[in-house]
Design a protein around this motif. Sequence first.
Motif, PDB file in Angstrom:
ATOM      1  N   TYR A   1       2.032   1.790  -3.463  1.00 15.68           N
ATOM      2  CA  TYR A   1       0.949   2.261  -4.479  1.00 15.68           C
ATOM      3  C   TYR A   1       0.929   3.718  -3.994  1.00 15.68           C
ATOM      4  CZ  TYR A   1      -3.727   3.084  -6.115  1.00 15.68           C
ATOM      5  OH  TYR A   1      -4.972   3.583  -6.771  1.00 15.68           O
ATOM      6  N   ASN A   2       0.877   4.013  -2.904  1.00 16.94           N
ATOM      7  CA  ASN A   2       0.608   5.752  -2.598  1.00 16.94           C
ATOM      8  C   ASN A   2       1.952   6.233  -3.041  1.00 16.94           C
ATOM      9  OD1 ASN A   2      -1.706   5.139  -0.810  1.00 16.94           O
ATOM     10  ND2 ASN A   2      -0.602   4.880   0.956  1.00 16.94           N
TER      11      ASN A   2
ATOM     12  N   THR B   1      -0.454   7.893  -5.661  1.00 16.80           N
ATOM     13  CA  THR B   1      -0.966   9.372  -4.734  1.00 16.80           C
ATOM     14  C   THR B   1      -0.191  10.541  -5.025  1.00 16.80           C
ATOM     15  OG1 THR B   1      -2.402   7.844  -3.587  1.00 16.80           O
ATOM     16  CG2 THR B   1      -1.990  10.136  -2.797  1.00 16.80           C
ATOM     17  N   ARG B   2       1.111  10.332  -4.528  1.00 20.66           N
ATOM     18  CA  ARG B   2       2.100  11.058  -4.234  1.00 20.66           C
ATOM     19  C   ARG B   2       3.007  11.565  -5.804  1.00 20.66           C
ATOM     20  NH1 ARG B   2       4.627  10.158   1.681  1.00 20.66           N
ATOM     21  NH2 ARG B   2       2.637  10.014   2.838  1.00 20.66           N
TER      22      ARG B   2
ATOM     23  N   GLU C   1       0.885  -1.141  -0.034  1.00 21.65           N
ATOM     24  CA  GLU C   1       0.147   0.014   0.088  1.00 21.65           C
ATOM     25  C   GLU C   1       0.747   1.330  -0.193  1.00 21.65           C
ATOM     26  OE1 GLU C   1      -3.636   1.991   2.532  1.00 21.65           O
ATOM     27  OE2 GLU C   1      -2.761   0.113   3.486  1.00 21.65           O
ATOM     28  N   GLN C   2       1.976   1.139   0.675  1.00 24.49           N
ATOM     29  CA  GLN C   2       2.894   2.222   0.847  1.00 24.49           C
ATOM     30  C   GLN C   2       3.634   2.600  -0.767  1.00 24.49           C
ATOM     31  OE1 GLN C   2       3.312   4.246   3.214  1.00 24.49           O
ATOM     32  NE2 GLN C   2       2.097   3.081   4.746  1.00 24.49           N
TER      33      GLN C   2
END
Length: 289
Positions: A243-244, A248-249, A240-241
């Motif tokens: 993916y983020n 996301t970032r 998940e990190q």
Amino acid sequence: MSRDAGRLSLILLFAPFALWIGLLIILPQIGIGYISLREKVGINEYEFGFKNYADFAQAAVYRNTLFRTAWISILVTMLALVLGFPISYYIAKIARERSRAALFLMCLIPLWVSDLVRAYGWIVLLRETGVVSTALVSMGVINEPIEMLYNDVTVIIGLVYTVILFMIVPLVSTMQGMDDSLLEAGFNLGGSRLTVFRRIVVPYAMPGIVAGCIIVFMITAGSYLTPVLLGGKNSSWFTEQIYNQFITRYNWEAGATFGVLLLLFTSLVVWLGLRLTGQSLATTVAKDT
């Protein structure tokens, strides 16, 4: 002429496999490693170095997430082994020849649907207004509905359900080659069930055990949908990190660094497991069963 034709046939046979390995595994990994070494110093300006790895080492939250993912993956692997070994032994050594195919088919049924559908199936069962909570209230076991999702236990249950088949398959393949006379000799020499299991069955099945553990551990550590959906906001899973960072970032350098570190860390765990069990890849995942 026949030798040249044989070589050509061999090349044509392995060309799709080589292309698949090269284009979908090796080249992407090289690209991820290259991106992880880039340090952004300005707009479209990069330098090469290990700053991304240093930043990861200094961020306790990312380190803890990686270690947490690793130990839960190891726990899931152990649970899959404990649950899958009796099933595998029954299919390989106890079940009749005609029923083995049906039993194996039952193990394959979960793979007929995607991870997303399976995860939502657990959500339907375990949410506050789900099947399990409603049934417990109707039976008087609990006074009001309870939320069973979004915790480590639920994530572990979902992961074990997802990966247990990958433990059963190598175990069945290994134990099918075990001669029944070995078991009979163990009992005839006065061995108890536990002794025969510990001294004969487990050593013989060790290549399948190690192969299944490697496959299950790597799949679990790289899982994304199940931990995120069943763990919710409480899920601290390393994928998940990754993916983020990517999505996301838009920090591809950090995301690539996390991906490389996950691969290296899981490979280290697998290597340690092989050393502790005295096995090797040649005698486990590459074993001719």
